[in-house]
Design a protein around this motif. Structure first.
Motif, short mmCIF file in Angstrom:
data_model
loop_
_atom_site.label_atom_id
_atom_site.label_comp_id
_atom_site.label_asym_id
_atom_site.label_seq_id
_atom_site.Cartn_x
_atom_site.Cartn_y
_atom_site.Cartn_z
N ALA A 543 0.34 -1.28 0.11
CA ALA A 543 -0.09 -0.39 -0.40
C ALA A 543 0.58 1.54 -0.05
N LEU A 544 0.30 2.43 -0.54
CA LEU A 544 1.13 3.71 -0.16
C LEU A 544 0.78 4.66 -0.07
N HIS A 545 1.39 5.70 0.61
CA HIS A 545 0.90 6.89 0.60
C HIS A 545 1.57 8.35 0.15
N ALA A 546 1.13 9.42 -0.12
CA ALA A 546 1.96 11.10 -0.31
C ALA A 546 1.45 11.93 0.75
N ARG A 547 2.08 12.77 0.84
CA ARG A 547 1.66 14.69 1.32
C ARG A 547 2.74 14.74 1.68
N PRO A 548 2.19 16.34 1.49
CA PRO A 548 2.96 17.86 1.61
C PRO A 548 3.97 17.69 2.78
N LEU A 549 5.11 18.65 2.95
CA LEU A 549 5.47 18.34 4.24
C LEU A 549 5.52 20.07 3.97
N PRO A 550 5.86 21.10 5.39
CA PRO A 550 5.80 22.28 5.65
C PRO A 550 7.03 22.87 4.98
N ASN A 551 8.17 21.90 4.22
CA ASN A 551 8.76 22.43 4.05
C ASN A 551 9.15 22.38 2.53
N GLY A 552 8.18 21.95 2.19
CA GLY A 552 8.08 21.45 0.14
C GLY A 552 7.67 20.33 -0.42
N ASN A 553 8.96 20.09 0.81
CA ASN A 553 9.19 18.52 0.54
C ASN A 553 7.78 17.52 0.46
N ARG A 650 -9.96 7.54 -10.98
CA ARG A 650 -10.05 8.46 -9.68
C ARG A 650 -8.85 9.79 -9.77
N LYS A 651 -7.86 9.55 -10.25
CA LYS A 651 -6.80 10.29 -10.53
C LYS A 651 -6.92 11.06 -12.10
N ASP A 652 -8.07 11.00 -12.51
CA ASP A 652 -8.45 11.57 -13.93
C ASP A 652 -9.53 12.90 -13.68
N ASP A 653 -9.88 12.33 -12.72
CA ASP A 653 -11.78 12.92 -12.32
C ASP A 653 -11.93 14.83 -11.45
N PRO A 654 -11.18 15.53 -12.13
CA PRO A 654 -11.63 17.20 -12.58
C PRO A 654 -12.85 17.35 -11.11
N LYS A 655 -13.48 16.53 -10.96
CA LYS A 655 -14.42 16.92 -9.85
C LYS A 655 -13.90 16.43 -8.32
N LEU A 656 -12.67 15.26 -8.22
CA LEU A 656 -12.31 14.95 -6.97
C LEU A 656 -11.34 15.32 -6.20
N ASN A 657 -11.36 16.34 -5.25
CA ASN A 657 -10.58 16.85 -4.73
C ASN A 657 -9.92 16.42 -3.38
N ASP A 658 -10.65 15.33 -2.77
CA ASP A 658 -10.41 14.40 -1.29
C ASP A 658 -8.76 14.60 -0.98
N ASP A 659 -8.88 13.58 0.31
CA ASP A 659 -7.48 13.89 0.40
C ASP A 659 -6.73 12.74 0.00
N LEU A 660 -7.35 11.42 -0.21
CA LEU A 660 -7.31 10.60 -1.48
C LEU A 660 -7.25 10.29 -2.68
N THR A 661 -7.52 11.47 -2.51
CA THR A 661 -7.11 11.79 -4.72
C THR A 661 -6.40 12.28 -5.16
N ARG A 662 -5.91 13.32 -3.53
CA ARG A 662 -4.75 14.17 -3.50
C ARG A 662 -3.54 13.03 -3.90
N SER A 663 -3.37 12.29 -2.21
CA SER A 663 -2.98 11.34 -2.52
C SER A 663 -1.93 10.50 -3.76
N ILE A 664 -3.10 10.05 -4.57
CA ILE A 664 -3.02 9.52 -5.79
C ILE A 664 -1.78 9.87 -6.35
#
Length: 996
Positions: A543-553, A650-664
Motif C-alpha cells: 500500500a502507498l501514501h504521499a503527503r506534502p511536508l511543511p518545508n515544501g518537500n 479517480r486520478k483523472d476525475d477533475p471533480k474529485l479533490n479529497d485527500d485520497l485523490t490528492r495523494s494518488i
C-alpha cells in the motif's frame, strides 16, 4: 575416525559429539582425525504396539501382529527397507495401496539425506502421512544395534552391515517379547523382512539367516507379487535396478547405440582443467534431433547434433561436453523436425539392433540432409555429451501413445511395453511396461524415468498414477502443476499449527507500547494510505501514501505486509514456504505459498482494517530526489483498495479533490519523475505477451474470450514506488550484511545473444540495434518504429526480451561486487522486498532488514552463506517454474476460449512473422498473445541470409519475410503431445497454406 561408545545415558543425552585432533601416519605425515563419542541406550523402543519388553508402547505405531495380508508371511510381518529401496522405489512406498507396517532405520534416513535431498524431503513427508504405519528406529543409539565402522570398510558396507544387524535384532527382539506359552504347540511370530535389491547385501543377509525375499530380478517385485491385487503396484516399481542385478540375455546381447559415459571423477577433472565443459542440456523445441549446452567459457552455446552426440541427455540435466575441432563446427538447424513424423513406425516392443533399426537410419538421413543445408557462415562450437554430472529427472506428465499398442493388446490386461509421450516437446518418449495400458488410453498419466541404457534408444520408466481424462479441466489443471513441478499439496497440520491460535479473530491489539505487537512500531493508522492492485486481488501485500511536508518537500511511503511477524524462522510453516518459494498464479486459481489465513486475511492489507506493516518512508523533493529514507515496523489502516482502473478514474476525475485523490495524484507525479530518471540512466522498457482471459460469470467459470491487457498510468505508479522501495532496502541490507544479503541481479546478456535480432532488423527494416550498454539498447529500441504499425515496436521489444538472461536471486557474499547490478533496471543494486505474501525471498529480506534497523536479531541461518545459497537455489528454480506454469495456463485457456467461439474455434487474425524455416514460418499473434508454427508440405525456396521463404504457385510466387504482417487462420486441434487443445495455424494471406 576414532569412535568411542558410552552406554546407559539418558534419552536426552543420546547424541553424538565429536572433536578434531591430529595424528601422524606411519610415514610421518600429519593428518586430521575425528574423535567421536556416541552415547548408547538399551531402551530405544521397537515401535511395536504392546511389546512386553519395551517400557512405554503408548506412542508406538506398528500393529502387534504386523501385516497379515501377504501369502509368504501368513503369521504376519513388518518390512524393513534398506537405503536403495527409498532411492529407487519411492513411488511404491508413497502409494496409498502399499501400506504394510514399515520399520525405518535411522541409518537409512541419514543415508537417503546424504544421497538425495529431494528424495529425503519426500521421505520426511511419507513419515508424516496419515494411514501409513511407519516407525523410525534409532538403531545408531540402541546398544544392541549400534556398530562401529571397521578398518578398510566403506561407508556403504558399514551401513549395510548396520541394516542387517538391526533386522537380526528385531527378529530376536520379537521372539523375546513373545515367550512360549505352556500348552501351545506353535508360537505365532510376525517376521521382520529385510527389503533389499542389493545382491551382495542380500547374499550376506541370507547367510545370516534373515528372511529376505528373493526374486529372479530384484526383491521388491517378488514381494509385491505376493500381495493381494498386486497388478497396479507392480506398475509402480522402478526398472532402474532390474537389469543391473541380473541382465537378461537379450539385453546383454544388444549393441550399444550410444557411447558409454566417462566416470564422474574423469568428468570433474576434465572440467577443472578445461578439457571438458559443464552446463545444462537444452533440447531444441523445433528439432528433436538437436540440443545445446550454454557454458561460461563460450559466447555461444555448444551445439549437439544427432542423438548420438546428445548421448541420452534429458532437458535440464547437467552434462559434461567435449568440443569438436573447429573445422567440425556447424550451424544450428533451420528446419522443423518433428519426432512424431520421423518415428511414426517405431515399435515399443522391438529389440534395438543398430544394424537394422529403420528408425535410427531414418534419423541419420534427416541429420545428414540437414547438415548439408546448414550455412557455414553461422557455425558455432559443436560437440558431444561424454557424461552426466547430475541427472534432473523427475515425474513427467505423459499420455500413452495409442499406436504403440498392438491391436490385440488394446483390451489385454497382461504386461506390455508401450510408449509414454511427455507433454513437453523437450523430452523424449519413455518406454514403459504396464498392465493397465488399455485402461490408461485417453488419460493423462504421471511417469518417472528410471534409467537410460546405452543399448536403448529411449529412456525406460514406470507408471506412477493416472491424473484423469485428457482435456477435462481437473486433469489439465493438475497435469500443468505437475508438469512444472509446482508443490500444490494442502498445508499439513504441523504447518497450520504455526498460525495464530485466534485464527480469523486475530486483530492488532489496542495500542500498548509494552505489548509485543506494538514494541518499537510506529503508529501510522492516521495516514491516508491506499492499495492499488489488479481486479479481485485478495493477497494485498503493498500500500502507498504521499503527503506534502511543511518545508515544501513530499513524504511518500510504501507499506508492505509484515509477513515475517507471522512466519518465524525454522518452523514447519517457514520450511514449507521455503520449499514452495513463490505463489503460483494460474488463470483460474492460485497456489499459495502461505496458508490462506495469512495470505488473504491477516497479512493482506485490506481497507479499513488495522494491519502490521513494514514501512519504507522517504522525504523527496518535488523533483523526486531523495532527501532521506527511513525503515520502520508499523501499524497501518488502509483507507481504500483500488483496482488500477479505479485509481486511474479517480486520478483523472477533475471533480474529485479529497485527500485520497490528492495523494494518488501526488504519487503519480513523483512516479513520472522517478521513471524519467530511471530511463535516463539506461533502464530498459521491455515487453512480454500480455492477454486477459474473459471468464464466464456462471458457475462453470469457462473462458469465453481473450483480450489484450490494458496498461494504465496507475500500473506505472505502483511499479515505480515498488522499484524504489526494493532499491532502498537492498542498499540497507547489503551494508548491514555484506556476506549474506539476499539480493537480485540481472546480468548483462552476451552480445552474441543479439546477433540474430540485429541482423534481422538491419536486413529487413534497415534498423540498427546498439547493444553496447543497456542505455544504448533502450535508445535503439525506442527508434524501432513503424509509423504504419504501432504493434511493431512491441514485437521488437518482445524479441529483445528473449535475448536477455534471466534475473536471479543471489547471496551477496557469493559473487563479485561488480556483478551485483540489474541490467534491465540499470541499477547497481536491487532486491525484492515488496511481496512477502507471495515470494519467499522477500520474507528473507524482511528478516534481514528487521535486523539491520535493530528491531530484531538475525536468525543464525541468515548468517550462513552456504544456507542462503541453498535456499535461493530452490527459490530461483521455483520462480522460473511458476512463470512457465502461468504462461502454460494462459495458453490452455486461450485455446478453450477460442474453442468457445465455435466449431474448432476457427478465427482469422493478423500476425507477424518472427522466424523463417526451410519448411515453414513461426508467427506471433499479438491480439491473442500466442505463437504458432505454419509448416508447408511442398518444397519451398528458403533464403537463410535474407530471412525469407518463397512459395511457388500457379500464378505468382509469394515471398514472406521476418517482420512481415500476414493473416492466419487459428484453429484448435488435439495436440499429440499434450493430448489437449492446441492452436493450429494456417496462412490465409498472402497465400493459403492449406492448399500447399
Amino acid at each position: 575416525m576414532v569412535e568411542i561408545t558410552i552406554r546407559k545415558r539418558s534419552r536426552t543425552e543420546a547424541v553424538v559429539t565429536q572433536r578434531k585432533f591430529f595424528k601422524k601416519t606411519a610415514r610421518g605425515k600429519v593428518v586430521k582425525a575425528v574423535l567421536r563419542e556416541r552415547y548408547l541406550r538399551d531402551d530405544v523402543g521397537c515401535g511395536i504396539h504392546g511389546c512386553s519388553v519395551c517400557s512405554d508402547t503408548t506412542q508406538f505405531n506398528l500393529p502387534s501382529t504386523g501385516s497379515l495380508e501377504h501369502e509368504l508371511f501368513p503369521d504376519g510381518h513388518y518390512i524393513l527397507p534398506d537405503t536403495n529401496e527409498f532411492l529407487s522405489q519411492m513411488d511404491l512406498f508413497e502409494s496409498d495401496a502399499f501400506a504394510p507396517p514399515l520399520i525405518l532405520l535411522q541409518t537409512v534416513v541419514e543415508e537417503v539425506r546424504h544421497r538425495s535431498l529431494p528424495l529425503y524431503n519426500r521421505l520426511k513427508t511419507l513419515m508424516k502421512t496419515e494411514g501409513k504405519k511407519i516407525w523410525v528406529f534409532y538403531n545408531e543409539y540402541r546398544s544392541e544395534t549400534a556398530i562401529i565402522r571397521e578398518e578398510g570398510e566403506s561407508p556403504n558396507d558399514r551401513n549395510d552391515r548396520g541394516i542387517r544387524k538391526a533386522t537380526t535384532w528385531y527378529n530376536s527382539h520379537i521372539s523375546l517379547a513373545r515367550p512360549p506359552v505352556r500348552g501351545q504347540s506353535k508360537r505365532v511370530l510376525p517376521t521382520v523382512v529385510l527389503l533389499t535389491d542389493d545382491v551382495a547385501n542380500r547374499q550376506k543377509a541370507e547367510k545370516d539367516g534373515l528372511n529376505c525375499v528373493s526374486g529372479k530380478l530384484y526383491l521388491p517385485k517378488a514381494y509385491v507379487e505376493g500381495m493381494k491385487n498386486p497388478a497396479n503396484l507392480l506398475d509402480l516399481l522402478s526398472t532402474a535396478v532390474s537389469e543391473e542385478i541380473e541382465p537378461t540375455k537379450a539385453v546383454a546381447a544388444r549393441q550399444a547405440l550410444y557411447p558409454d559415459y566417462l566416470s564422474l571423477s574423469t568428468l570433474l577433472a576434465g572440467v577443472k582443467f578445461g578439457q571438458l565443459h559443464q552446463g545444462h542440456f537444452n533440447a531444441n523445441q523445433y528439432n528433436y534431433l538437436e540440443g545445446s549446452v550454454p557454458v561460461p567459457a563460450l559466447d555461444k552455446p555448444i551445439l549437439l547434433i544427432g542423438r548420438e552426440n546428445m548421448n541420452r541427455a534429458v532437458q535440464g540435466d547437467i552434462v559434461a561436453v567435449e568440443i569438436f575441432d573447429e573445422k567440425e563446427w556447424k550451424a544450428p538447424a533451420d528446419e522443423v523436425v518433428d519426432q512424431e513424423t520421423t518415428l511414426r513406425n517405431d515399435d515399443a516392443e522391438e529389440s534395438e539392433e543398430e544394424e537394422d533399426d529403420e528408425e535410427i537410419l531414418a534419423e541419420r538421413r534427416v541429420v545428414q540432409a540437414e547438415l548439408a543445408k546448414r550455412q557455414a557462415a553461422t557455425k558455432q562450437p559443436t560437440g558431444r555429451v561424454v557424461g552426466i554430472i547430475k541427472r534432473n529427472w523427475r515425474s513427467y506428465v505423459c499420455h500413452i501413445d495409442s499406436t504403440s499398442l498392438t491391436s490385440s493388446s488394446t483390451t489385454s490386461l497382461s504386461q506390455q511395453t508401450v510408449f509414454a509421450t511427455p507433454v513437453s516437446r523437450l523430452l523424449p518418449r519413455i518406454r514403459m511396461r504396464t498392465r493397465q495400458a488399455p485402461a490408461l488410453l485417453g488419460q493423462k498419466i504421471l511417469v518417472t524415468i528410471d534409467k537410460w541404457d546405452s543399448t536403448s534408444r529411449y529412456p525406460e520408466g514406470h507408471f506412477v498414477r493416472a491424473l484423469g481424462k485428457v482435456e477435462s479441466k481437473e486433469a489439465e489443471q493438475e497435469s500443468l502443476l505437475l508438469e512444472y513441478d509446482i508443490p500444490y499439496r494442502p498445508f499439513g497440520k504441523a504447518i497450520l499449527d504455526c498460525l495464530p491460535p485466534e485464527g480469523d479473530s486475530w486483530v492488532v491489539p489496542p495500542k500498548d507500547l509494552t505489548h509485543p505487537e506494538w514494541r518499537d512500531r510506529e503508529d501510522l493508522r492516521d495516514l491516508i494510505i491506499c492499495s492499488i492492485d489488479p481486479p479481485a486481488c485478495q493477497d494485498i501485500d503493498d500500500a502507498l501514501h504521499a503527503r506534502p511536508l511543511p518545508n515544501g518537500n513530499i513524504e511518500a511511503g510504501v507499506h508492505i505486509a509484515d509477513v515475517s511477524h507471522f512466519v518465524l524462522p525454522d518452523n514447519p510453516m517457514d520450511h514449507e514456504a521455503a520449499a514452495r518459494g513463490t505463489t503460483v498464479y494460474l488463470v483460474d486459481k492460485r497456489i499459495d505459498m502461505l496458508p490462506a489465513l495469512l495470505g488473504t486475511n491477516l497479512c493482506s492489507l485490506r481497507p479499513h482494517v488495522e494491519r502490521l506493516a513494514f514501512s519504507v518512508i522517504w522525504e523527496l523533493t518535488p523533483e523526486a530526489e531523495i532527501v532521506n529514507v527511513r525503515f520502520k515496523k508499523s501499524v497501518i489502516a488502509s483507507k481504500s483498495a483500488f483496482t488500477y482502473k479505479e485509481a486511474q478514474t479517480r486520478k483523472d476525475d477533475p471533480k474529485l479533490n479529497d485527500d485520497l485523490t490528492r495523494s494518488i495524484r501526488l504519487l503519480n507525479s513523483l512516479a513520472r519523475k522517478l521513471k524519467e530518471v530511471r530511463m535516463a540512466a539506461g533502464a530498459l522498457n521491455l515487453a512480454s505477451p500480455e492477454v486477459k482471459i474473459q471468464m464466464d460469470s456462471s458457475e462453470s467459470s469457462d473462458p469465453i474470450d481473450v483480450e489484450q491487457k490494458e496498461l494504465l498510468e496507475t500500473n506505472s505508479l505502483v511499479e515505480e514506488f515498488m522499484l524504489l522501495a526494493n532499491i532502498s532496502v537492498a542498499r540497507e541490507i547489503e551494508e548491514a550484511f555484506p556476506q549474506t544479503a539476499v539480493l537480485r541481479r540481472h546480468l548483462p546478456p552476451p552480445r552474441a545473444n543479439f546477433e540474430k535480432l540485429q541482423d534481422i532488423l538491419l536486413k529487413r527494416r534497415g534498423m540498427k540495434l546498439d547493444v553496447s550498454s543497456s542505455g544504448a539498447l533502450a535508445a535503439s529500441l525506442d527508434k524501432c518504429i513503424d509509423p504504419d504499425e504501432p504493434a511493431f515496436n512491441t514485437l521488437v521489444r518482445i524479441m529483445a526480451t528473449r535475448c536477455m538472461l534471466a534475473a536471479e536471486y543471489f547471496c551477496s557474499g557469493s559473487v563479485a561486487r561488480d556483478t551485483f547490478g540489474h541490467y534491465g533496471l540499470a541499477m547497481p543494486i536491487y532486491t525484492h522486498f515488496t511481496s512477502p505474501i507471495r515470494r519467499y525471498a522477500d520474507v528473507l529480506v524482511h528478516r534481514q532488514l528487521s535486523a539491520a534497523i535493530g528491531y530484531s536479531s538475525l536468525h543464525a541461518t541468515l548468517h550462513s552463506k552456504s544456507h542462503v545459497e541453498r535456499v535461493l537455489d530452490v527459490v530461483n528454480r521455483r520462480h522460473r517454474m511458476a512463470q512457465r506454469a502461468g504462461r502454460a495456463s494462459v495458453e490452455f485457456y486461450v485455446s478453450l476460449a477460442l474453442r468457445a467461439r465455435g466449431e474448432k474455434g476457427s478465427t482469422v487474425e493478423e500476425a507477424f512473422v518472427i522466424r523463417t524455416f526451410r519448411n515453414g514460418v513461426a508467427v506471433y499473434v499479438s491480439k491473442l498473445g500466442i505463437e504458432g508454427l505454419v509448416t508447408f508440405k511442398q518444397e519451398i525456396q528458403f533464403d537463410a541470409d535474407a530471412y525469407t521463404i518463397t512459395v511457388p504457385s500457379a500464378t505468382k510466387p509469394s515471398t514472406i519475410a521476418v517482420f512481415d504482417k500476414v493473416k492466419v487462420n487459428v484453429e484448435i486441434e488435439k495436440d499429440k503431445n499434450t493430448q489437449r487443445g492446441r492452436v493450429k495455424m494456417f496462412l490465409v494471406s498472402p497465400i493459403d497454406s492449406r492448399n500447399l
